[in-house]
Design a protein around this motif. Sequence first.
Motif, PDB file in Angstrom:
ATOM      1  N   GLU A 485      40.300 -59.842  40.621  1.00 46.95           N
ATOM      2  CA  GLU A 485      41.163 -59.902  39.797  1.00 46.95           C
ATOM      3  C   GLU A 485      40.822 -60.764  38.277  1.00 46.95           C
ATOM      4  O   GLU A 485      41.038 -60.196  37.125  1.00 46.95           O
ATOM      5  CB  GLU A 485      42.790 -60.308  39.872  1.00 46.95           C
ATOM      6  CG  GLU A 485      43.374 -59.439  41.012  1.00 46.95           C
ATOM      7  CD  GLU A 485      44.701 -59.718  41.437  1.00 46.95           C
ATOM      8  OE1 GLU A 485      45.525 -58.882  41.945  1.00 46.95           O
ATOM      9  OE2 GLU A 485      45.033 -61.072  41.543  1.00 46.95           O
ATOM     10  N   ALA A 488      38.104 -59.020  36.502  1.00 47.87           N
ATOM     11  CA  ALA A 488      38.583 -57.973  35.418  1.00 47.87           C
ATOM     12  C   ALA A 488      39.450 -58.349  34.533  1.00 47.87           C
ATOM     13  O   ALA A 488      39.157 -57.953  33.205  1.00 47.87           O
ATOM     14  CB  ALA A 488      39.693 -57.137  36.607  1.00 47.87           C
ATOM     15  N   THR A 493      38.350 -55.189  32.032  1.00 52.72           N
ATOM     16  CA  THR A 493      37.871 -53.731  32.691  1.00 52.72           C
ATOM     17  C   THR A 493      38.613 -53.867  33.808  1.00 52.72           C
ATOM     18  O   THR A 493      38.537 -54.864  34.703  1.00 52.72           O
ATOM     19  CB  THR A 493      36.400 -53.721  32.758  1.00 52.72           C
ATOM     20  OG1 THR A 493      35.846 -55.054  33.522  1.00 52.72           O
ATOM     21  CG2 THR A 493      35.594 -53.799  31.459  1.00 52.72           C
ATOM     22  N   PRO A 494      39.243 -52.725  34.220  1.00 51.33           N
ATOM     23  CA  PRO A 494      39.852 -52.596  35.705  1.00 51.33           C
ATOM     24  C   PRO A 494      38.957 -52.879  36.817  1.00 51.33           C
ATOM     25  O   PRO A 494      37.722 -52.682  36.833  1.00 51.33           O
ATOM     26  CB  PRO A 494      40.279 -50.925  35.537  1.00 51.33           C
ATOM     27  CG  PRO A 494      40.301 -50.659  34.215  1.00 51.33           C
ATOM     28  CD  PRO A 494      39.195 -51.284  33.753  1.00 51.33           C
ATOM     29  N   HIS A 498      38.826 -51.133  45.187  1.00 52.10           N
ATOM     30  CA  HIS A 498      39.617 -52.048  45.731  1.00 52.10           C
ATOM     31  C   HIS A 498      39.486 -52.063  47.307  1.00 52.10           C
ATOM     32  O   HIS A 498      39.706 -51.204  48.192  1.00 52.10           O
ATOM     33  CB  HIS A 498      41.101 -51.384  45.536  1.00 52.10           C
ATOM     34  CG  HIS A 498      41.750 -51.448  44.063  1.00 52.10           C
ATOM     35  ND1 HIS A 498      42.354 -52.723  43.525  1.00 52.10           N
ATOM     36  CD2 HIS A 498      41.640 -50.559  43.202  1.00 52.10           C
ATOM     37  CE1 HIS A 498      42.527 -52.357  42.357  1.00 52.10           C
ATOM     38  NE2 HIS A 498      42.056 -51.191  41.807  1.00 52.10           N
ATOM     39  N   THR A 502      43.352 -56.791  46.975  1.00 49.32           N
ATOM     40  CA  THR A 502      43.994 -56.428  45.847  1.00 49.32           C
ATOM     41  C   THR A 502      44.883 -55.189  45.975  1.00 49.32           C
ATOM     42  O   THR A 502      44.572 -54.380  46.913  1.00 49.32           O
ATOM     43  CB  THR A 502      42.979 -55.874  44.767  1.00 49.32           C
ATOM     44  OG1 THR A 502      42.035 -54.937  45.424  1.00 49.32           O
ATOM     45  CG2 THR A 502      41.897 -57.043  44.526  1.00 49.32           C
ATOM     46  N   SER A 504      46.147 -51.989  44.701  1.00 44.56           N
ATOM     47  CA  SER A 504      45.566 -50.869  43.941  1.00 44.56           C
ATOM     48  C   SER A 504      46.621 -50.294  42.970  1.00 44.56           C
ATOM     49  O   SER A 504      46.697 -50.035  41.726  1.00 44.56           O
ATOM     50  CB  SER A 504      44.658 -49.986  44.447  1.00 44.56           C
ATOM     51  OG  SER A 504      45.769 -49.212  45.352  1.00 44.56           O
ATOM     52  N   THR A 505      47.843 -50.142  43.682  1.00 44.19           N
ATOM     53  CA  THR A 505      49.028 -49.576  42.934  1.00 44.19           C
ATOM     54  C   THR A 505      49.270 -50.467  41.545  1.00 44.19           C
ATOM     55  O   THR A 505      49.597 -49.970  40.548  1.00 44.19           O
ATOM     56  CB  THR A 505      50.140 -49.473  43.849  1.00 44.19           C
ATOM     57  OG1 THR A 505      49.925 -48.795  44.815  1.00 44.19           O
ATOM     58  CG2 THR A 505      51.503 -48.932  43.011  1.00 44.19           C
ATOM     59  N   ASP A 507      47.373 -53.193  40.279  1.00 45.73           N
ATOM     60  CA  ASP A 507      46.421 -53.550  39.492  1.00 45.73           C
ATOM     61  C   ASP A 507      45.724 -52.614  38.862  1.00 45.73           C
ATOM     62  O   ASP A 507      44.929 -52.723  37.821  1.00 45.73           O
ATOM     63  CB  ASP A 507      45.269 -54.039  40.588  1.00 45.73           C
ATOM     64  CG  ASP A 507      45.675 -55.570  40.876  1.00 45.73           C
ATOM     65  OD1 ASP A 507      46.507 -55.899  40.440  1.00 45.73           O
ATOM     66  OD2 ASP A 507      44.751 -56.309  41.698  1.00 45.73           O
ATOM     67  N   LYS A 508      45.936 -51.258  39.000  1.00 50.48           N
ATOM     68  CA  LYS A 508      45.470 -50.132  38.221  1.00 50.48           C
ATOM     69  C   LYS A 508      46.385 -49.740  37.040  1.00 50.48           C
ATOM     70  O   LYS A 508      46.000 -48.997  36.326  1.00 50.48           O
ATOM     71  CB  LYS A 508      45.478 -48.825  39.132  1.00 50.48           C
ATOM     72  CG  LYS A 508      44.197 -48.965  40.218  1.00 50.48           C
ATOM     73  CD  LYS A 508      44.137 -47.767  40.849  1.00 50.48           C
ATOM     74  CE  LYS A 508      42.989 -47.494  41.788  1.00 50.48           C
ATOM     75  NZ  LYS A 508      42.842 -46.411  42.771  1.00 50.48           N
ATOM     76  N   ASN A 509      47.457 -50.218  37.098  1.00 48.81           N
ATOM     77  CA  ASN A 509      48.529 -50.049  36.182  1.00 48.81           C
ATOM     78  C   ASN A 509      48.382 -51.070  35.148  1.00 48.81           C
ATOM     79  O   ASN A 509      48.690 -52.406  35.352  1.00 48.81           O
ATOM     80  CB  ASN A 509      50.005 -50.063  36.647  1.00 48.81           C
ATOM     81  CG  ASN A 509      50.964 -49.677  35.528  1.00 48.81           C
ATOM     82  OD1 ASN A 509      50.766 -49.692  34.457  1.00 48.81           O
ATOM     83  ND2 ASN A 509      51.920 -49.081  36.371  1.00 48.81           N
TER      84      ASN A 509
END
Length: 689
Positions: A485, A488, A493-494, A498, A502, A504-505, A507-509
């Motif tokens: 994290e 990123a 950058t994302p 994962h 982490t 993903s739900t 951290d991708k948002n």
Amino acid sequence: MEATERANREGSRPIAHEQYLAHDINADRFDEEHALLQDNSSAPFTGSKAVTLEMDKEAQGELGNADTYSSRRPSSKGRWGQVLSYSGAALAGVLATLTVQQLTQSYMPSSYNGGSSSSSSGANLAAVAPTGFHFPPASPTNGQHTKYFPSNIGYAGPTPTGNEAALVQTAPAYPVHTGAPNLVGPESIGGAKGVNDASTATSTGKKPFDVFKHWGNLSPWYSNPSSTFGLPDTSAEAPEGCRIVGLHFLHRHGARYPTSSKEGPEKFKDQLEELAKKGKKWKAKGSLEFLNTWEYALGNELLTPFGRQQMYDLGINLRIKYGFLLNNFTDALPVFRTESQDRMLHSAANFAIGFFGYPHEKQYLNSITYETPGVNNTLAPYMTCPNANSQTRAHRAKYYIDEWVSRYLKGAAERLQKDVHGIDIGPFEAYNFQQTVALGYSKFCELFTEEEWEGFEYAMDMWFWYDSAFGSPVARIQGLGYLQEMVARLTHTPIPIHNSTTNSTLDKNPITFPLNQALYVDATHEVVVLNIITALNLSNFAETGPLPFDHIPEKRSFVASQLAPFGTNMQFQLLSCDSTPGDQIRIIINDGVSPLTGIEGCPENKHGFCPVDTFVRSQKKIIAETDWEWGCCGDWDVLPGTGWNTTTGDTPKRDEVGKPGSGVVRGEHAKRSAVADRGGSTDRFCRRA
């Protein structure tokens, strides 16, 4: 008119609110000092004109008021009647109070009166509550009257806002946090009066002994000089020619009540209750005489009042130092993160009130992550890492602490045993006494010498070295997700893949995990802070190697009270400097700047600087080389104690399993219990490695 104008001008005291007319009972200024505030916002009525207002019928009944109030000046006769009426009421009130006090003294049991029937002190009565009572009351008798107590009634007065504070950028020196306001230390240490007194220490040439700094993870956080970590020529404020452009701030929750592990004083309480069940008598004297009336009254897990203060103060601390970074949030609110656990949620709230001021809710967004088995969370990585819940893998410290406690508290146990009959006091009972989290003060503190408190501190060092830091085989893998994290955020950058803890739900948002903030604040636990220190490879804290169980090393680089106390905090400071190309990063732990020479490519630098590009490149390499699947799910185990060791916090390699002399053996996954998995299954996250 003068009083009304003063109220208007200064907003000093709105004399009434909602639909109530209030007036000063001083007859000479009766029609000059009244104001009306209707609907919480209307302007006050001024002047000597008579005003009559009908109150809300329900409010009239509750307050026992007449249908109307009038501001007409009463006659002289009326005024004297009022005076007599008020005087009579006052006299009746005094007589009633005296009567109640007398009845209280006569009929209240002595145990409810501070043990003294001659005392009528309200303080004694106020200190007593029914057994099992917890504030606030479930059904307060006045709780329904909230309409009389609005949170804002207008008349705020002038509210111009000044510039944001920037102490860390502008001040000639950095403020020092001493650690324990409002806590009371012991009057003596091990029976030696005055050893905590600075003047006594100065006169004897001995350094004052601060017991608060010898409690390991139970210590309140305090400022570390950078010299403690090997950088004597710097401090946390921006060096000349540098300006701070960003901050990643990670902190632990504030002081809490003991965990639910049945250790410390609670374990001793259970011992006493067991004796009572068996009908066995015991009696204490001397240094332990207080045990005759001692009751265990602590809760579990929750933030204490002092813990609330720590978080509030920490928020203020950060705002004064870094408030100027908020100038970067011109079109969005900052997103802070915490967890669902009660003490985490309330730590974050108190921190936010300190940082933003009240009301704080509309000044930031608070991302609350689930702290529960089976949900990925970098701030609670053990929830989805099965091997982090294994006794033999994750709790290696027990072997070392058992050995150490039996040595350093042997004398204390023998000394204390002389002061109690009917209770066996051994080294481990004495160790439970030392694990005291008191309601502001504890007599247990006085039972031990300076050397015994130093021994306790070392026990805490071993606990966290072997369970959560460089001596643990599951330390680095638990810190891995936070590294991902951080990279990123630093690169904007994302996260590309994962494959750890982490989420993903989230951290991708970009809404819940933004990548373009100048200020990030995350709240977590001390074990996770140590996981992250280990994962970063801040190897200067591991320089003195594994901690022995038979003595305290003369010098040791790993001290839990310096790294993981209540309220511990890490500043990842981003700077732009005139003399250095590219942005720099440095890491500050409880105000002490740490060297970054353990991070590949980072140069020796008196200010602890490392180019951000170099730092990111090194962390990407660590991420690529750390096998989360094997570390968290692999079928491996290590021998207890000195049979296996590490100073990097790495999981044993796959080819070490079963290798003679490696200390690494094949694990037994079939024996893992639901209890070991913190009450829920985490194995579903594993493809058996």
